[in-house]
Write a protein that holds these residues in place. Structure first.
Motif, short mmCIF file in Angstrom:
data_model
loop_
_atom_site.label_atom_id
_atom_site.label_comp_id
_atom_site.label_asym_id
_atom_site.label_seq_id
_atom_site.Cartn_x
_atom_site.Cartn_y
_atom_site.Cartn_z
N ALA A 195 0.81 -1.22 0.00
CA ALA A 195 0.00 0.00 0.00
C ALA A 195 0.85 1.27 0.00
O ALA A 195 0.32 2.37 -0.24
N THR A 196 2.14 1.15 0.26
CA THR A 196 3.01 2.32 0.33
C THR A 196 3.88 2.42 -0.91
O THR A 196 4.78 1.58 -1.11
N ASP A 197 3.63 3.42 -1.74
CA ASP A 197 4.42 3.61 -2.96
C ASP A 197 5.80 4.17 -2.62
O ASP A 197 5.92 5.17 -1.91
N LEU A 198 6.82 3.51 -3.13
CA LEU A 198 8.18 4.00 -2.99
C LEU A 198 8.55 4.87 -4.19
O LEU A 198 9.17 5.93 -4.05
N VAL A 199 8.18 4.41 -5.38
CA VAL A 199 8.42 5.14 -6.62
C VAL A 199 7.19 4.97 -7.50
O VAL A 199 6.60 3.89 -7.56
N THR A 200 6.77 6.05 -8.16
CA THR A 200 5.68 5.97 -9.13
C THR A 200 6.15 6.60 -10.44
O THR A 200 7.11 7.37 -10.47
N ALA A 201 5.44 6.27 -11.51
CA ALA A 201 5.82 6.79 -12.82
C ALA A 201 4.63 6.79 -13.75
O ALA A 201 3.66 6.04 -13.55
N ASP A 202 4.68 7.66 -14.75
CA ASP A 202 3.76 7.57 -15.87
C ASP A 202 4.57 7.76 -17.14
O ASP A 202 5.63 8.38 -17.14
N ALA A 203 4.07 7.18 -18.22
CA ALA A 203 4.85 7.15 -19.45
C ALA A 203 3.93 7.22 -20.66
O ALA A 203 2.74 6.93 -20.59
N VAL A 204 4.54 7.62 -21.78
CA VAL A 204 3.87 7.62 -23.07
C VAL A 204 4.68 6.73 -24.00
O VAL A 204 5.91 6.87 -24.09
N PHE A 205 4.00 5.81 -24.68
CA PHE A 205 4.61 4.93 -25.67
C PHE A 205 3.99 5.21 -27.04
O PHE A 205 2.83 5.61 -27.12
N ILE A 206 4.78 5.01 -28.07
CA ILE A 206 4.30 5.19 -29.44
C ILE A 206 4.44 3.87 -30.19
O ILE A 206 5.53 3.27 -30.19
N THR A 207 3.36 3.42 -30.80
CA THR A 207 3.42 2.25 -31.65
C THR A 207 3.97 2.65 -33.01
O THR A 207 3.35 3.47 -33.71
N PRO A 208 5.15 2.16 -33.41
CA PRO A 208 5.74 2.59 -34.68
C PRO A 208 4.94 2.04 -35.86
O PRO A 208 4.37 0.94 -35.79
N ASP A 209 4.88 2.80 -36.95
CA ASP A 209 4.22 2.29 -38.14
C ASP A 209 5.11 1.20 -38.75
O ASP A 209 6.28 1.06 -38.41
N PRO A 210 4.55 0.37 -39.64
CA PRO A 210 5.30 -0.78 -40.17
C PRO A 210 6.64 -0.42 -40.79
O PRO A 210 7.64 -1.13 -40.59
N ASP A 211 6.70 0.70 -41.56
CA ASP A 211 7.97 1.08 -42.19
C ASP A 211 9.02 1.43 -41.13
O ASP A 211 10.18 1.03 -41.25
N ARG A 212 8.60 2.16 -40.11
CA ARG A 212 9.52 2.54 -39.04
C ARG A 212 9.97 1.30 -38.27
O ARG A 212 11.15 1.17 -37.91
N ALA A 213 9.05 0.37 -38.02
CA ALA A 213 9.39 -0.86 -37.30
C ALA A 213 10.43 -1.67 -38.07
O ALA A 213 11.36 -2.22 -37.48
N ARG A 214 10.28 -1.75 -39.40
CA ARG A 214 11.25 -2.51 -40.20
C ARG A 214 12.62 -1.85 -40.17
O ARG A 214 13.65 -2.52 -40.20
#
Length: 224
Positions: A195-214
């Motif tokens: 129940a006691t948070d030592l560290v918290t975080a929030d993040a943003v992720f981006i799903t790469p398009d197929p060309d970028r993924a390749r």
């Protein structure tokens, strides 16, 4: 007449993969023990030199072809499968705690214990380790939710130091999506006091398009 029974190719390959992963995990376990002993020892210089010679000899036994920088290990299931050499979850990595991950109703929970090799302030984990743990759990939560992506933003809040040699819980969950953006949140607590948070975080992720993924992952056949 006795007719020998042979395993189907797929079964033989699966057995070989399992044996290879088991051997990698065993070596990783022993390497983590070596790293932990190395950062805790008060041995004499003569002993340290002798051990260094022995380690050099052992390293020389790892012969054969070495994989290229962009090459995905044959024992990995990328994306979405086991990562044997991940510095966070990899059973074969001397750097990893390693984290054991299980699904929950809201996302994923990871269990691990940081050792002296992960020390920042004396007796406590390095802040960068907290960031790496949370980035991994939030990223895997995105994958589990069917929205894999790459981290583009990671905001950390350090409330209390992370104690070493103490079982930890690392939480990762998806909080929303916006086209190719995936938003996630995470936290680190001890197993004894979830129940006691030592560290918290929030993040943003981006799903790469197929060309970028390749482009990013050329070893993936047909892209990701």
């Amino acid at each position: 007449m006795h007719i020998p029974v042979t395993e189907p190719p797929a079964a033989a390959e699966a057995e070989h993969l399992e044996q290879q992963q088991a051997a990698i995990a065993r070596l990783g376990h022993e390497l983590r023990a070596l790293v932990e002993a190395t950062v805790r020892t008060a041995a004499s210089p003569d002993t340290l030199h002798r051990v260094a010679d022995g380690v050099r000899h052992v390293t020389g036994q790892l012969t054969g072809r070495r994989r290229a920088r962009t090459e995905i290990p044959e024992v990995d299931g990328f994306p979405g499968g086991p990562r044997m050499y991940s510095p966070v979850v990899g059973a074969g990595s001397p750097l990893a705690p390693p984290v054991r991950i299980t699904p929950t109703d809201e996302g994923l929970v990871g269990h691990c214990t940081l050792g002296i090799a992960h020390e920042g302030p004396p007796g406590y984990g390095h802040g960068g380790m907290s960031a790496m743990l949370l980035d991994e759990l939030m990223g895997q939560a995105c994958m589990a939710a069917g929205a894999p992506g790459l981290t583009v933003s990671l905001r950390m809040s350090y409330h209390r130091p992370i104690p070493l040699e103490t079982p930890l819980r690392v939480i990762g969950r998806v909080t929303g999506t916006d086209q190719r953006k995936v938003f996630a949140a995470g936290s680190i607590t001890t197993e004894a006091d979830p129940a006691t948070d030592l560290v918290t975080a929030d993040a943003v992720f981006i799903t790469p398009d197929p060309d970028r993924a390749r482009t990013l992952f050329p070893s993936l056949q047909g892209g990701a």
